[in-house]
Design an enzyme around this catalytic site. Structure first.
Site, PDB file in Angstrom:
ATOM      1  N   ALA A 271       0.814  -1.226   0.000  1.00 29.72           N
ATOM      2  CA  ALA A 271       0.000   0.000   0.000  1.00 29.72           C
ATOM      3  C   ALA A 271       0.845   1.272   0.000  1.00 29.72           C
ATOM      4  CB  ALA A 271      -0.939  -0.004   1.206  1.00 29.72           C
TER       5      ALA A 271
ATOM      6  N   TYR B   7       5.149 -13.412 -14.758  1.00 31.38           N
ATOM      7  CA  TYR B   7       4.103 -12.505 -14.262  1.00 31.38           C
ATOM      8  C   TYR B   7       2.724 -13.040 -14.657  1.00 31.38           C
ATOM      9  CZ  TYR B   7       1.554  -8.074 -13.602  1.00 31.38           C
ATOM     10  OH  TYR B   7       0.659  -7.104 -13.209  1.00 31.38           O
TER      11      TYR B   7
ATOM     12  N   ARG C 207       2.661   2.499  -2.477  1.00 33.58           N
ATOM     13  CA  ARG C 207       2.666   3.210  -3.768  1.00 33.58           C
ATOM     14  C   ARG C 207       1.519   2.716  -4.656  1.00 33.58           C
ATOM     15  NH1 ARG C 207       6.688   1.655  -6.787  1.00 33.58           N
ATOM     16  NH2 ARG C 207       7.404  -0.100  -5.543  1.00 33.58           N
TER      17      ARG C 207
ATOM     18  N   SER D 164      -4.377  -9.422 -13.047  1.00 33.25           N
ATOM     19  CA  SER D 164      -4.009  -8.638 -14.225  1.00 33.25           C
ATOM     20  C   SER D 164      -4.681  -9.239 -15.446  1.00 33.25           C
ATOM     21  CB  SER D 164      -2.491  -8.684 -14.438  1.00 33.25           C
ATOM     22  OG  SER D 164      -2.153  -8.234 -15.736  1.00 33.25           O
TER      23      SER D 164
ATOM     24  N   ILE E  86      -2.606   0.596 -15.954  1.00 33.23           N
ATOM     25  CA  ILE E  86      -2.887   1.648 -14.972  1.00 33.23           C
ATOM     26  C   ILE E  86      -1.589   2.447 -14.785  1.00 33.23           C
ATOM     27  CG2 ILE E  86      -3.691   2.129 -12.622  1.00 33.23           C
ATOM     28  CD1 ILE E  86      -5.774   0.588 -14.326  1.00 33.23           C
TER      29      ILE E  86
ATOM     30  N   VAL F 120       5.927  -9.575   1.972  1.00 35.65           N
ATOM     31  CA  VAL F 120       4.855 -10.576   1.942  1.00 35.65           C
ATOM     32  C   VAL F 120       5.183 -11.781   1.055  1.00 35.65           C
ATOM     33  CG1 VAL F 120       2.967  -9.031   2.631  1.00 35.65           C
ATOM     34  CG2 VAL F 120       3.522  -9.291   0.195  1.00 35.65           C
TER      35      VAL F 120
HETATM   36  P1  NAP Z   1       3.736  -0.266  -8.055  1.00 38.97           P
HETATM   37  O1  NAP Z   1       3.358   1.158  -8.220  1.00 38.97           O
HETATM   38  O2  NAP Z   1       5.069  -0.742  -8.548  1.00 38.97           O
HETATM   39  O3  NAP Z   1       3.551  -0.656  -6.504  1.00 38.97           O
HETATM   40  C1  NAP Z   1       3.830  -1.954  -6.085  1.00 38.97           C
HETATM   41  C2  NAP Z   1       3.539  -2.062  -4.605  1.00 38.97           C
HETATM   42  O4  NAP Z   1       3.791  -3.437  -4.211  1.00 38.97           O
HETATM   43  C3  NAP Z   1       4.434  -1.183  -3.759  1.00 38.97           C
HETATM   44  O5  NAP Z   1       3.672  -0.574  -2.740  1.00 38.97           O
HETATM   45  C4  NAP Z   1       5.454  -2.168  -3.170  1.00 38.97           C
HETATM   46  O6  NAP Z   1       5.879  -1.819  -1.868  1.00 38.97           O
HETATM   47  C5  NAP Z   1       4.620  -3.416  -3.068  1.00 38.97           C
HETATM   48  N1  NAP Z   1       5.452  -4.624  -2.990  1.00 38.97           N
HETATM   49  C6  NAP Z   1       6.242  -5.183  -3.934  1.00 38.97           C
HETATM   50  N2  NAP Z   1       6.875  -6.264  -3.441  1.00 38.97           N
HETATM   51  C7  NAP Z   1       6.461  -6.394  -2.151  1.00 38.97           C
HETATM   52  C8  NAP Z   1       6.755  -7.319  -1.105  1.00 38.97           C
HETATM   53  N3  NAP Z   1       7.601  -8.333  -1.295  1.00 38.97           N
HETATM   54  N4  NAP Z   1       6.165  -7.145   0.088  1.00 38.97           N
HETATM   55  C9  NAP Z   1       5.286  -6.106   0.305  1.00 38.97           C
HETATM   56  N5  NAP Z   1       4.987  -5.204  -0.650  1.00 38.97           N
HETATM   57  C10 NAP Z   1       5.571  -5.351  -1.852  1.00 38.97           C
HETATM   58  O7  NAP Z   1       2.682  -1.212  -8.799  1.00 38.97           O
HETATM   59  P2  NAP Z   1       1.106  -1.047  -9.057  1.00 38.97           P
HETATM   60  O8  NAP Z   1       0.937  -0.723 -10.475  1.00 38.97           O
HETATM   61  O9  NAP Z   1       0.491  -0.203  -8.017  1.00 38.97           O
HETATM   62  O10 NAP Z   1       0.678  -2.571  -8.874  1.00 38.97           O
HETATM   63  C11 NAP Z   1      -0.151  -3.012  -7.798  1.00 38.97           C
HETATM   64  C12 NAP Z   1      -0.749  -4.369  -8.201  1.00 38.97           C
HETATM   65  O11 NAP Z   1      -1.537  -4.175  -9.379  1.00 38.97           O
HETATM   66  C13 NAP Z   1       0.302  -5.415  -8.570  1.00 38.97           C
HETATM   67  O12 NAP Z   1      -0.085  -6.670  -8.099  1.00 38.97           O
HETATM   68  C14 NAP Z   1       0.290  -5.402 -10.085  1.00 38.97           C
HETATM   69  O13 NAP Z   1       0.702  -6.631 -10.641  1.00 38.97           O
HETATM   70  C15 NAP Z   1      -1.172  -5.110 -10.360  1.00 38.97           C
HETATM   71  N6  NAP Z   1      -1.418  -4.585 -11.706  1.00 38.97           N
HETATM   72  C16 NAP Z   1      -0.914  -3.383 -12.078  1.00 38.97           C
HETATM   73  C17 NAP Z   1      -1.162  -2.920 -13.373  1.00 38.97           C
HETATM   74  C18 NAP Z   1      -0.650  -1.612 -13.869  1.00 38.97           C
HETATM   75  O14 NAP Z   1      -0.785  -1.346 -15.084  1.00 38.97           O
HETATM   76  N7  NAP Z   1      -0.077  -0.754 -13.028  1.00 38.97           N
HETATM   77  C19 NAP Z   1      -1.897  -3.704 -14.248  1.00 38.97           C
HETATM   78  C20 NAP Z   1      -2.386  -4.922 -13.828  1.00 38.97           C
HETATM   79  C21 NAP Z   1      -2.149  -5.348 -12.546  1.00 38.97           C
HETATM   80  P3  NAP Z   1       7.347  -1.242  -1.510  1.00 38.97           P
HETATM   81  O15 NAP Z   1       7.689  -0.221  -2.556  1.00 38.97           O
HETATM   82  O16 NAP Z   1       7.154  -0.675  -0.138  1.00 38.97           O
HETATM   83  O17 NAP Z   1       8.303  -2.408  -1.496  1.00 38.97           O
END
Ligand code: NAP
Length: 243
Positions: free
Chosen positions: A10, A152, A12, A139, A185, A61
């Site tokens: 949460a 992924y 970012r 996704s 997104i 996690v």
């Molecule tokens: P993001 O901006 O890169 O943020 C990723 C988040 O996941 C960060 O808060 C990060 O926390 C956390 N994270 C990563 N590894 C972790 C771990 N081992 N333990 C705890 N936290 C962890 O990505 P986002 O776009 O918001 O993505 C969020 C979710 O949506 C993901 O599951 C992604 O696959 C999914 N998604 C995103 C898109 C897109 O286009 N953006 C599309 C489809 C699905 P820290 O920085 O504190 O480590």
């Protein structure tokens, strides 16, 4: 009584937006972060200043023991867990021949095993209370597959499998389990994508725009309010993929 929610990842992006949306709804939030401590502290400060209830908790996690710590902290603090949002995720662009055992473990453990472990940790309390809402952020690539994002895509397809199986297993305890499958997104996850690549993507999206974190948070909000949707994979992608 106020609901209690754990949101993984949460600090970012999408998880941060979900935390803000749910906090503003009067839900008590435990916002998990791993590496982005500064961003997590800023989120806490911003929401607490506005009078909302949020705690932050550092846990990687991808590791079962740290999932346990996150759930334990929440139960000690708030005595119950109503909502679990499995959002933490990472991606790597690689050909299948470039994927090492370490890459496989890192992506699968962060995107899929984390959700499995978090479900194990919260379910005892949810089953006891005969109430729960679990949302897995998967996704569209888990549905249609992505070239050069094979691990992924596998992790997200697995997450949707978890959603469907668990929905059947815990439905009788009044626990709903759903996936939200976003398209593109705008977050840090996509920061390497060039402007020209974004234009090319938009040209393939019927609604002719990229998604915003708010688009996903709105669906989370709706799923929390709902009481008859379970085992579903809800696509939010502007029509980029229509199955
Ligand atoms: P993001 O901006 O890169 O943020 C990723 C988040 O996941 C960060 O808060 C990060 O926390 C956390 N994270 C990563 N590894 C972790 C771990 N081992 N333990 C705890 N936290 C962890 O990505 P986002 O776009 O918001 O993505 C969020 C979710 O949506 C993901 O599951 C992604 O696959 C999914 N998604 C995103 C898109 C897109 O286009 N953006 C599309 C489809 C699905 P820290 O920085 O504190 O480590």
């Amino acid at each position: 009584m106020e609901k209690v929610a754990i949101i993984t990842g949460a600090s970012r992006g999408i998880g941060r937006e979900i935390a803000k949306t749910l906090a503003k709804k009067g839900i008590k939030i435990v916002a998990n972060y791993n590496k982005s401590e500064k961003e997590a502290k800023e989120l806490k400060e911003e929401l607490q200043k506005e009078g909302y209830k949020i705690e932050i908790f550092k846990a990687d996690v991808s590791k079962k023991a740290e999932c346990k710590d996150l759930a334990k902290y929440t139960l000690e603090k708030y005595k119950k867990i109503d909502i679990l949002i499995n959002n933490a995720g990472i991606d790597k662009y690689q050909l299948i021949t470039e994927v090492s055992q370490e890459d496989w473990n890192e992506i699968i453990n962060t995107n899929l095993y984390s959700a499995f472990c978090m479900c194990q940790e919260v379910l005892q309390n949810m089953i006891h209370n005969k109430n729960g809402c679990i949302i897995n952020i998967s996704s569209m690539w888990g549905i249609v597959g992505a070239s050069t994002e094979i691990v992924y895509s596998i992790s997200k397809a697995g997450l949707d499998g978890l959603t469907k199986s668990l929905a059947k297993e815990v439905g009788p305890s009044n626990i709903r389990v759903n996936s939200i499958a976003p398209g593109f997104i705008e977050t840090d996850m996509n920061k390497e994508i060039s402007n020209q690549e974004k234009i090319d993507i938009i040209n393939n999206i019927p609604l002719e725009k990229l998604g915003k974190t708010e688009d996903i948070a709105k669906c989370v909000n709706w799923l929390i309010e709902d009481n008859y949707t379970t085992g579903q994979i809800i696509s939010i992608n502007g029509g980029w993929v229509i199955t």
